[in-house]
Scaffold this motif. Sequence first.
Motif, PDB file in Angstrom:
ATOM      1  N   ILE A 185     -42.123  32.067 -11.266  1.00  0.00           N
ATOM      2  CA  ILE A 185     -40.867  32.280 -11.985  1.00  0.00           C
ATOM      3  C   ILE A 185     -39.746  31.976 -11.008  1.00  0.00           C
ATOM      4  N   LEU A 186     -38.864  31.073 -11.394  1.00  0.00           N
ATOM      5  CA  LEU A 186     -37.712  30.724 -10.567  1.00  0.00           C
ATOM      6  C   LEU A 186     -36.450  31.245 -11.244  1.00  0.00           C
ATOM      7  N   THR A 187     -35.613  31.961 -10.497  1.00  0.00           N
ATOM      8  CA  THR A 187     -34.371  32.490 -11.042  1.00  0.00           C
ATOM      9  C   THR A 187     -33.192  31.931 -10.258  1.00  0.00           C
ATOM     10  N   ASP A 188     -31.994  32.129 -10.807  1.00  0.00           N
ATOM     11  CA  ASP A 188     -30.834  31.520 -10.180  1.00  0.00           C
ATOM     12  C   ASP A 188     -30.226  32.342  -9.045  1.00  0.00           C
ATOM     13  N   ILE A 189     -29.968  33.615  -9.253  1.00  0.00           N
ATOM     14  CA  ILE A 189     -29.196  34.397  -8.288  1.00  0.00           C
ATOM     15  C   ILE A 189     -30.044  35.513  -7.696  1.00  0.00           C
ATOM     16  N   VAL A 190     -30.139  35.541  -6.370  1.00  0.00           N
ATOM     17  CA  VAL A 190     -30.824  36.631  -5.691  1.00  0.00           C
ATOM     18  C   VAL A 190     -30.092  37.924  -6.035  1.00  0.00           C
ATOM     19  N   GLY A 191     -30.815  38.895  -6.542  1.00  0.00           N
ATOM     20  CA  GLY A 191     -30.203  40.173  -6.882  1.00  0.00           C
ATOM     21  C   GLY A 191     -29.543  40.212  -8.245  1.00  0.00           C
ATOM     22  N   GLY A 192     -29.505  39.083  -8.948  1.00  0.00           N
ATOM     23  CA  GLY A 192     -28.911  39.042 -10.278  1.00  0.00           C
ATOM     24  C   GLY A 192     -29.820  39.723 -11.289  1.00  0.00           C
ATOM     25  N   SER A 193     -29.282  39.981 -12.463  1.00  0.00           N
ATOM     26  CA  SER A 193     -30.045  40.707 -13.484  1.00  0.00           C
ATOM     27  C   SER A 193     -31.304  39.964 -13.907  1.00  0.00           C
ATOM     28  N   VAL A 194     -31.253  38.657 -13.992  1.00  0.00           N
ATOM     29  CA  VAL A 194     -32.436  37.890 -14.393  1.00  0.00           C
ATOM     30  C   VAL A 194     -33.525  38.015 -13.322  1.00  0.00           C
ATOM     31  N   ALA A 195     -33.135  37.882 -12.066  1.00  0.00           N
ATOM     32  CA  ALA A 195     -34.098  38.022 -10.970  1.00  0.00           C
ATOM     33  C   ALA A 195     -34.660  39.437 -10.919  1.00  0.00           C
ATOM     34  N   GLN A 196     -33.811  40.423 -11.094  1.00  0.00           N
ATOM     35  CA  GLN A 196     -34.277  41.808 -11.061  1.00  0.00           C
ATOM     36  C   GLN A 196     -35.319  42.058 -12.151  1.00  0.00           C
ATOM     37  N   ASN A 197     -35.062  41.562 -13.347  1.00  0.00           N
ATOM     38  CA  ASN A 197     -36.018  41.755 -14.439  1.00  0.00           C
ATOM     39  C   ASN A 197     -37.315  40.995 -14.191  1.00  0.00           C
ATOM     40  N   ALA A 198     -37.223  39.797 -13.649  1.00  0.00           N
ATOM     41  CA  ALA A 198     -38.441  39.042 -13.335  1.00  0.00           C
ATOM     42  C   ALA A 198     -39.260  39.786 -12.282  1.00  0.00           C
ATOM     43  N   LEU A 199     -38.601  40.327 -11.278  1.00  0.00           N
ATOM     44  CA  LEU A 199     -39.303  41.074 -10.238  1.00  0.00           C
ATOM     45  C   LEU A 199     -39.940  42.349 -10.800  1.00  0.00           C
ATOM     46  N   LEU A 200     -39.223  43.056 -11.635  1.00  0.00           N
ATOM     47  CA  LEU A 200     -39.757  44.277 -12.243  1.00  0.00           C
ATOM     48  C   LEU A 200     -40.970  43.995 -13.120  1.00  0.00           C
ATOM     49  N   GLN A 201     -40.868  42.960 -13.937  1.00  0.00           N
ATOM     50  CA  GLN A 201     -41.962  42.665 -14.866  1.00  0.00           C
ATOM     51  C   GLN A 201     -43.193  42.095 -14.171  1.00  0.00           C
ATOM     52  N   SER A 202     -43.015  41.540 -12.988  1.00  0.00           N
ATOM     53  CA  SER A 202     -44.151  40.918 -12.297  1.00  0.00           C
ATOM     54  C   SER A 202     -44.669  41.760 -11.140  1.00  0.00           C
ATOM     55  N   LYS A 203     -44.117  42.940 -10.927  1.00  0.00           N
ATOM     56  CA  LYS A 203     -44.470  43.715  -9.727  1.00  0.00           C
ATOM     57  C   LYS A 203     -45.954  44.032  -9.614  1.00  0.00           C
ATOM     58  N   ASP A 204     -46.635  44.214 -10.720  1.00  0.00           N
ATOM     59  CA  ASP A 204     -48.071  44.527 -10.689  1.00  0.00           C
ATOM     60  C   ASP A 204     -48.943  43.300 -10.966  1.00  0.00           C
ATOM     61  N   GLN A 205     -48.356  42.130 -10.922  1.00  0.00           N
ATOM     62  CA  GLN A 205     -49.066  40.887 -11.232  1.00  0.00           C
ATOM     63  C   GLN A 205     -49.195  40.044  -9.959  1.00  0.00           C
ATOM     64  N   ALA A 206     -50.322  40.118  -9.304  1.00  0.00           N
ATOM     65  CA  ALA A 206     -50.527  39.391  -8.049  1.00  0.00           C
ATOM     66  C   ALA A 206     -50.473  37.879  -8.245  1.00  0.00           C
ATOM     67  N   ASN A 207     -50.720  37.419  -9.463  1.00  0.00           N
ATOM     68  CA  ASN A 207     -50.738  35.976  -9.730  1.00  0.00           C
ATOM     69  C   ASN A 207     -49.347  35.389  -9.939  1.00  0.00           C
ATOM     70  N   VAL A 208     -48.324  36.239 -10.053  1.00  0.00           N
ATOM     71  CA  VAL A 208     -46.968  35.778 -10.371  1.00  0.00           C
ATOM     72  C   VAL A 208     -46.102  35.823  -9.123  1.00  0.00           C
ATOM     73  N   SER A 209     -45.534  34.671  -8.765  1.00  0.00           N
ATOM     74  CA  SER A 209     -44.558  34.595  -7.672  1.00  0.00           C
ATOM     75  C   SER A 209     -43.176  34.457  -8.278  1.00  0.00           C
ATOM     76  N   VAL A 210     -42.207  35.124  -7.683  1.00  0.00           N
ATOM     77  CA  VAL A 210     -40.819  35.018  -8.135  1.00  0.00           C
ATOM     78  C   VAL A 210     -39.996  34.456  -6.984  1.00  0.00           C
ATOM     79  N   LEU A 211     -39.306  33.349  -7.252  1.00  0.00           N
ATOM     80  CA  LEU A 211     -38.439  32.719  -6.267  1.00  0.00           C
ATOM     81  C   LEU A 211     -37.005  32.754  -6.797  1.00  0.00           C
ATOM     82  N   CYS A 212     -36.081  33.161  -5.959  1.00  0.00           N
ATOM     83  CA  CYS A 212     -34.674  33.244  -6.362  1.00  0.00           C
ATOM     84  C   CYS A 212     -33.884  32.131  -5.673  1.00  0.00           C
ATOM     85  N   GLY A 213     -32.884  31.608  -6.378  1.00  0.00           N
ATOM     86  CA  GLY A 213     -32.069  30.525  -5.840  1.00  0.00           C
ATOM     87  C   GLY A 213     -32.618  29.163  -6.206  1.00  0.00           C
TER      88      GLY A 213
END
Length: 142
Positions: A60-88
Amino acid sequence: MQKLLIATHGHLASGIKSSIQILTGLQDQVVALDAYVDDSDYRQGIEEFIDQAHGQPCVILTDIVGGSVAQNALLQSKDQANVSVLCGVNLPLVLSLLLNTDPITPELLKKLIEESKPQLLAKDCLDIKEEEPEEEDRKSVV
Protein backbone atom coordinates in the motif's frame (compact mmCIF):
# COMPACT_ATOMS: atom_id res chain seq x y z
CA MET A 1 2.87 -10.05 -10.50
CA GLN A 2 2.94 -7.30 -7.89
CA LYS A 3 -0.33 -6.07 -6.41
CA LEU A 4 -0.31 -2.43 -5.35
CA LEU A 5 -2.80 -0.08 -3.73
CA ILE A 6 -2.14 3.61 -4.13
CA ALA A 7 -4.22 5.52 -1.59
CA THR A 8 -4.01 9.31 -1.55
CA HIS A 9 -5.83 12.49 -0.69
CA GLY A 10 -7.68 13.69 -3.80
CA HIS A 11 -7.07 12.32 -7.28
CA LEU A 12 -3.33 11.74 -7.02
CA ALA A 13 -3.78 7.95 -6.89
CA SER A 14 -5.88 7.78 -10.05
CA GLY A 15 -3.46 10.17 -11.76
CA ILE A 16 -0.53 7.88 -10.99
CA LYS A 17 -2.54 4.90 -12.25
CA SER A 18 -3.26 6.80 -15.47
CA SER A 19 0.46 7.42 -15.92
CA ILE A 20 1.17 3.73 -15.29
CA GLN A 21 -1.30 2.84 -18.05
CA ILE A 22 0.44 5.16 -20.51
CA LEU A 23 3.98 4.13 -19.56
CA THR A 24 3.65 0.39 -18.99
CA GLY A 25 0.14 -0.93 -19.59
CA LEU A 26 0.31 -2.55 -16.14
CA GLN A 27 -2.61 -0.59 -14.68
CA ASP A 28 -4.45 -3.84 -13.85
CA GLN A 29 -1.87 -4.48 -11.12
CA VAL A 30 -2.70 -1.15 -9.45
CA VAL A 31 -5.72 -0.26 -7.36
CA ALA A 32 -6.21 3.52 -7.04
CA LEU A 33 -8.03 4.86 -4.02
CA ASP A 34 -8.82 8.59 -4.17
CA ALA A 35 -9.75 9.59 -0.61
CA TYR A 36 -11.97 12.54 0.30
CA VAL A 37 -13.25 13.17 -3.22
CA ASP A 38 -16.81 12.13 -2.36
CA ASP A 39 -18.85 10.89 0.60
CA SER A 40 -17.63 7.28 0.41
CA ASP A 41 -15.43 5.87 3.17
CA TYR A 42 -12.01 5.18 1.67
CA ARG A 43 -11.09 2.96 4.65
CA GLN A 44 -13.34 0.25 3.22
CA GLY A 45 -11.22 0.22 0.04
CA ILE A 46 -8.08 -0.38 2.10
CA GLU A 47 -9.79 -3.22 3.96
CA GLU A 48 -10.99 -4.83 0.71
CA PHE A 49 -7.51 -4.62 -0.82
CA ILE A 50 -5.96 -6.34 2.21
CA ASP A 51 -8.67 -9.03 2.21
CA GLN A 52 -8.25 -9.69 -1.53
CA ALA A 53 -4.51 -10.23 -1.08
CA HIS A 54 -5.37 -13.53 0.67
CA GLY A 55 -2.13 -13.44 2.65
CA GLN A 56 0.04 -12.85 -0.44
CA PRO A 57 2.62 -10.03 -0.28
CA CYS A 58 1.20 -6.68 -1.33
CA VAL A 59 2.08 -3.02 -0.97
CA ILE A 60 0.00 0.00 0.00
CA LEU A 61 1.48 3.33 -1.06
CA THR A 62 0.18 6.55 0.51
CA ASP A 63 0.93 10.18 -0.15
CA ILE A 64 1.73 11.89 3.16
CA VAL A 65 3.72 10.44 6.05
CA GLY A 66 1.50 10.83 9.09
CA GLY A 67 -1.54 11.83 7.02
CA SER A 68 -4.96 10.34 7.68
CA VAL A 69 -4.77 7.97 4.71
CA ALA A 70 -1.38 6.63 5.82
CA GLN A 71 -2.54 6.32 9.42
CA ASN A 72 -5.57 4.27 8.37
CA ALA A 73 -3.49 2.06 6.09
CA LEU A 74 -1.04 1.42 8.93
CA LEU A 75 -3.83 0.67 11.41
CA GLN A 76 -5.64 -1.72 9.09
CA SER A 77 -2.47 -3.59 8.16
CA LYS A 78 -0.80 -3.76 11.58
CA ASP A 79 -1.59 -7.46 12.06
CA GLN A 80 -0.95 -8.38 8.41
CA ALA A 81 2.66 -9.48 7.90
CA ASN A 82 2.07 -9.73 4.15
CA VAL A 83 1.14 -6.04 3.79
CA SER A 84 3.81 -3.34 3.45
CA VAL A 85 2.87 0.32 3.74
CA LEU A 86 5.07 2.94 2.10
CA CYS A 87 4.45 6.66 2.59
CA GLY A 88 5.47 9.40 0.16
CA VAL A 89 4.47 7.71 -3.09
CA ASN A 90 6.07 8.85 -6.34
CA LEU A 91 5.85 7.58 -9.89
CA PRO A 92 9.44 6.24 -10.08
CA LEU A 93 8.81 4.10 -6.99
CA VAL A 94 5.55 2.72 -8.38
CA LEU A 95 7.25 1.91 -11.69
CA SER A 96 10.09 0.14 -9.88
CA LEU A 97 7.64 -1.93 -7.87
CA LEU A 98 5.61 -2.90 -10.92
CA LEU A 99 8.57 -3.76 -13.13
CA ASN A 100 10.37 -5.69 -10.40
CA THR A 101 10.16 -9.47 -10.70
CA ASP A 102 11.65 -10.37 -7.32
CA PRO A 103 9.45 -11.27 -4.34
CA ILE A 104 8.52 -8.33 -2.13
CA THR A 105 10.73 -8.28 0.95
CA PRO A 106 11.65 -5.49 3.38
CA GLU A 107 15.14 -5.43 1.86
CA LEU A 108 13.77 -5.06 -1.67
CA LEU A 109 11.45 -2.25 -0.58
CA LYS A 110 14.34 -0.37 1.06
CA LYS A 111 16.41 -0.78 -2.12
CA LEU A 112 13.61 0.47 -4.38
CA ILE A 113 12.91 3.43 -2.09
CA GLU A 114 16.59 4.41 -2.18
CA GLU A 115 16.65 4.08 -5.97
CA SER A 116 13.59 6.31 -6.35
CA LYS A 117 14.95 9.15 -4.19
CA PRO A 118 17.40 10.52 -6.79
CA GLN A 119 14.45 10.98 -9.17
CA LEU A 120 13.36 14.00 -7.13
CA LEU A 121 15.55 16.92 -8.21
CA ALA A 122 15.30 20.66 -8.51
CA LYS A 123 16.27 22.38 -11.73
CA ASP A 124 19.32 23.87 -10.01
CA CYS A 125 20.54 20.37 -9.15
CA LEU A 126 20.60 19.22 -12.76
CA ASP A 127 23.82 19.47 -14.71
CA ILE A 128 22.40 20.62 -18.03
CA LYS A 129 24.92 22.06 -20.45
CA GLU A 130 23.78 23.85 -23.53
CA GLU A 131 26.28 23.19 -26.26
CA GLU A 132 26.88 25.35 -29.27
CA PRO A 133 25.90 23.58 -32.49
CA GLU A 134 28.73 22.37 -34.70
CA GLU A 135 29.63 24.61 -37.65
CA GLU A 136 27.90 22.23 -40.09
CA ASP A 137 24.74 22.18 -37.92
CA ARG A 138 24.62 26.00 -37.91
CA LYS A 139 24.74 26.09 -41.69
CA SER A 140 21.82 23.69 -42.02
CA VAL A 141 19.70 25.80 -39.65
CA VAL A 142 20.19 28.98 -41.72
